[in-house]
Design a protein around this motif. Structure first.
Motif, short mmCIF file in Angstrom:
data_model
loop_
_atom_site.label_atom_id
_atom_site.label_comp_id
_atom_site.label_asym_id
_atom_site.label_seq_id
_atom_site.Cartn_x
_atom_site.Cartn_y
_atom_site.Cartn_z
N UNK A 198 4.82 10.63 -25.39
CA UNK A 198 4.57 9.19 -25.41
C UNK A 198 5.79 8.42 -24.90
N UNK A 199 6.95 8.77 -25.40
CA UNK A 199 8.18 8.11 -24.98
C UNK A 199 8.47 8.32 -23.50
N UNK A 200 8.24 9.54 -23.03
CA UNK A 200 8.50 9.84 -21.61
C UNK A 200 7.55 9.06 -20.70
N UNK A 201 6.29 8.98 -21.10
CA UNK A 201 5.32 8.26 -20.27
C UNK A 201 5.70 6.79 -20.15
N UNK A 202 6.04 6.15 -21.27
CA UNK A 202 6.43 4.74 -21.23
C UNK A 202 7.72 4.55 -20.43
N UNK A 203 8.70 5.41 -20.67
CA UNK A 203 10.00 5.27 -20.01
C UNK A 203 9.88 5.44 -18.50
N UNK A 204 9.33 6.56 -18.07
CA UNK A 204 9.29 6.84 -16.63
C UNK A 204 8.25 5.98 -15.91
N UNK A 205 7.12 5.70 -16.59
CA UNK A 205 6.10 4.87 -15.95
C UNK A 205 6.61 3.47 -15.64
N UNK A 206 7.21 2.81 -16.63
CA UNK A 206 7.72 1.45 -16.41
C UNK A 206 8.94 1.45 -15.50
N UNK A 207 9.83 2.41 -15.67
CA UNK A 207 11.05 2.46 -14.85
C UNK A 207 10.73 2.65 -13.38
N UNK A 208 9.92 3.65 -13.06
CA UNK A 208 9.57 3.89 -11.66
C UNK A 208 8.79 2.70 -11.09
N UNK A 209 7.86 2.14 -11.89
CA UNK A 209 7.06 1.02 -11.40
C UNK A 209 7.91 -0.19 -11.05
N UNK A 210 8.80 -0.61 -11.97
CA UNK A 210 9.66 -1.77 -11.73
C UNK A 210 10.63 -1.51 -10.58
N UNK A 211 11.26 -0.37 -10.60
CA UNK A 211 12.30 -0.08 -9.61
C UNK A 211 11.74 -0.07 -8.19
N UNK A 212 10.67 0.66 -7.98
CA UNK A 212 10.12 0.76 -6.63
C UNK A 212 9.43 -0.54 -6.20
N UNK A 213 8.89 -1.29 -7.14
CA UNK A 213 8.28 -2.59 -6.79
C UNK A 213 9.34 -3.53 -6.22
N UNK A 214 10.47 -3.63 -6.91
CA UNK A 214 11.54 -4.51 -6.45
C UNK A 214 12.18 -3.96 -5.16
N UNK A 215 12.28 -2.65 -5.08
CA UNK A 215 12.86 -2.05 -3.88
C UNK A 215 12.00 -2.31 -2.65
N UNK A 216 10.68 -2.10 -2.77
CA UNK A 216 9.78 -2.31 -1.64
C UNK A 216 9.71 -3.80 -1.28
N UNK A 217 9.71 -4.67 -2.29
CA UNK A 217 9.69 -6.11 -2.04
C UNK A 217 10.93 -6.55 -1.27
N UNK A 218 12.09 -6.04 -1.69
CA UNK A 218 13.34 -6.39 -1.00
C UNK A 218 13.33 -5.88 0.44
N UNK A 219 12.81 -4.68 0.65
CA UNK A 219 12.76 -4.11 2.00
C UNK A 219 11.86 -4.94 2.92
N UNK A 220 10.74 -5.42 2.37
CA UNK A 220 9.82 -6.24 3.17
C UNK A 220 10.45 -7.58 3.50
N UNK A 221 11.08 -8.22 2.52
CA UNK A 221 11.67 -9.54 2.73
C UNK A 221 12.83 -9.49 3.72
N UNK A 222 13.56 -8.39 3.74
CA UNK A 222 14.71 -8.28 4.64
C UNK A 222 14.35 -7.66 5.99
N UNK A 223 13.04 -7.49 6.20
CA UNK A 223 12.54 -6.98 7.48
C UNK A 223 13.06 -5.58 7.82
N UNK A 224 13.25 -4.75 6.78
CA UNK A 224 13.63 -3.36 7.01
C UNK A 224 12.45 -2.52 7.49
#
Length: 617
Positions: A198-224
């Motif tokens: 249960x702890x692993x699912x919450x930890x990795x699910x939210x961490x990967x989701x937030x991290x990659x969402x912000x990473x992909x958003x930044x890449x799109x905005x900066x025209x990478x």
């Protein structure tokens, strides 16, 4: 090759029939799957299926567990697309209700359906609770088509839409924990294992989701990322997030992609519309393939196993007792009325996530020789098909029966989000009218949202707007753009679905200069086009009200506004506060008495100067 092509062709045909009949596509998809799968065995010479999803040594599309890998990856894309559509602004009034539905409601379903399955069908406690964990979810892919053609308050639609998307990873999580319990044999070992998982699912699910969402958003905005690669890069990133999260914590991938979609959907992403269109088309294709594959994978023996009165009783308990109990406990103390709670209780169709995970876990446990595992897949399919069929055929009727069906849709859809549109929308909102602005100019949309106005960045030539369940209460259309072609198109396209009470557009310059050419859908004034309205808005960005004495007083003021380009009449306000849109043929209002008010845009009328219009006339 023929089977693969056939699945895609049949899937799209089913989607078309669903569109024509205004039904959830899941119904024809499952029926087609059953016909080319288990039912086909009655008609073929060697009693084989026309489409065999899993390789059986002679025929089949997917060897081993590869079908379920494909199902998992496809579900991740579908849930990401659903997450992109979740906007925080939709749940200002019902956020606590949604939170309770996905927690308290899930717990009630889990316990209630589990106990019912154990005592009604005689299944073991572990198999019963695996079944109940799987049916916690309510699928967004089936809720949206059901609600699309039912005029409802925005809050009701928002509750059902958000619940359907957010509850998917929760149902998957519960099912995983029960599956782990069965696999390790229960006991103290399971308690420790469950807490860790249960702890692993919450930890990795939210961490990967937030991290990659912000990473992909930044890449799109900066025209990478070049524009032509945006969609495929986003798709590959979703798959990467799902797989990576799943590697670190089994079944955390579903949570990760939902979180990723929610975060990206609520950021100021410049290309979000294109991303949504691409993901929407991909989701339609994947859903078509998945439902046919999963229903074709069922065997006749599975169907014979559950076709009895006990299954019908279990279905009735889940739909008529467990679901309402969960909803009423989750909505205690909320602003929802009894009739709204009853409707939410009635609409709880299960979808692709339940069917996909049931097929995966049911097959795994069956191969391990777990008693009762052969019930899981067909039983879940009965709940999926039964709830969708029930809701698709009765939701509209039930909405009318309990009184949540909007007999007169009072919402106003404004095409264009210019300063003029925003000013009018603010006034309407202050007078308790639900207003939504539509524009493909993101800057205008952002300005509207800062004012607290509901606004959607969309292309009116796309069909996605007609699928938006948040627009179910729209009853008026006002086309206020600078482009007369767009205004004409908007009125013609949306007058049936969103403009049942009135569809209006601004007059164009040619009509304005031709007194004999006053269109029946003309808006506000025959002497004011977009340019004049914007000029008046620029000089005098204010909306005023003036009290009327009688019909003559009203008509006199209208003549004055025609002579002054800085004054434009927009609404007639009745004594009870009701606002009526003024058409360009202003003589349409009769029997105006004292207590009415003229609402106008621009320069303020001199009340004293015009107070004696009635006497002069």
């Amino acid at each position: 090759m023929l089977e693969l092509a056939g699945i895609i062709i049949l899937g799209i045909i089913a989607q078309w029939f669903a569109w024509r009949l205004k039904l959830p596509a899941i119904l024809p998809l499952i029926l087609i799957g059953l016909m080319v799968g288990p039912i086909a065995t009655f008609f073929t010479e060697d009693n084989s299926k026309i489409i065999e999803p899993i390789w059986n040594g002679k025929t089949g599309l997917f060897p081993g567990e590869s079908l379920y890998y494909f199902v998992s990856l496809a579900i991740s894309i579908i849930l990401f697309e659903g997450g992109l559509t979740l906007k925080r602004s939709e749940i200002k009034n019902v956020g606590p209700v949604i939170s309770k539905l996905i927690t308290i409601g899930s717990l009630v379903t889990f316990l209630g359906a589990g106990v019912a399955a154990h005592y009604i069908l005689g299944l073991s406690w572990s198999i019963s609770f695996l079944f109940s964990g799987l049916i916690i979810v309510t699928g967004p892919t089936v809720i949206t088509p059901i609600l699309r053609n039912i005029p409802l308050k925005k809050d009701i639609s928002a509750v059902l839409k958000w619940e359907g998307i957010l509850i998917d990873p929760i149902g998957a999580l519960v099912a995983v924990l029960v599956y782990e319990f069965i696999s390790v044999g229960g006991g103290g070992d399971f308690t420790f294992t469950a807490l860790i998982e249960f702890g692993k699912i919450l930890l990795f699910g939210t961490t990967f989701g937030f991290t990659f969402a912000h990473g992909l958003t930044a890449a799109v905005k900066r025209n990478f990322i070049p524009h032509y690669l945006l969609n495929v890069v986003s798709l590959s990133t979703v798959l990467l997030v799902f797989v990576m999260s799943d590697v670190f914590a089994h079944e955390s991938g579903l949570l990760a992609v939902v979180v990723m979609g929610m975060v990206m959907g609520n950021t100021d992403l410049p290309n979000i519309k294109e991303l949504l269109y691409f993901k929407e088309s991909l989701s339609v294709l994947l859903i078509s393939i998945l439902f046919i594959l999963l229903s074709a994978n069922i065997n006749i023996a599975d169907l014979e196993l559950i076709f009895n009165w006990n299954t019908l009783i279990l279905f009735a308990v889940i739909v008529f007792i467990v679901r309402p109990l969960g909803v009423f406990l989750s909505t205690r103390g909320s602003n929802l009325q009894l009739k709204e709670k009853l409707f939410i209780s009635w609409v709880g169709p299960r979808g692709i996530v339940a069917a996909g995970i049931a097929s995966l876990f049911g097959s795994k446990l069956f191969t391990k020789g777990v008693e009762g595992a052969d019930y899981i897949t067909p039983l879940v399919f009965v709940i999926v098909l039964g709830t969708v069929l029930l809701n698709a055929t009765t939701a509209r009727m039930f909405a009318k029966l309990v009184g949540v069906f909007l007999k007169r849709s009072e919402g106003i859809l404004i095409i264009g989000a210019s300063k003029l549109s925003r000013l009018i929308a603010q006034y309407l909102k202050e007078h308790n009218r639900h207003v939504v602005l539509i524009d493909n100019n993101q800057t205008n949309i952002n300005k509207a949202k800062k004012l607290g106005i509901d606004a959607i960045s969309a292309n009116i030539y796309s069909d996605s707007l007609t699928d938006n369940i948040e627009l179910n209460d729209m009853g008026y259309v006002m086309a206020l753009t600078a482009n007369s072609d767009i205004n004409n198109f908007a009125v013609k396209k949306f007058e049936k679905q969103f403009g049942e009470n009135g569809s209006f557009r601004l007059v164009n310059s040619d009509e304005m200069n031709d007194p004999q050419n006053n269109p029946k859908e003309g808006l506000f004034s025959h002497t004011d086009d977009f340019i004049k309205l914007m000029e008046a808005t620029r000089k005098y960005p204010t909306i005023h009200e003036i009290k009327l004495k009688d019909q003559t007083h009203y008509e006199g003021l209208i003549e004055i506004t025609k002579a002054d380009e800085s004054i434009i009449p927009i609404f007639l306000k009745s004594p009870d506060g009701e606002l009526h849109i003024i058409p360009s043929f202003s003589k349409s209002f009769t029997d105006i008495t004292e207590g009415y008010e003229l609402v106008y845009l621009g320069k303020m009328l001199d009340v004293d100067k015009h107070a004696d219009i009635t006497e002069e006339e």
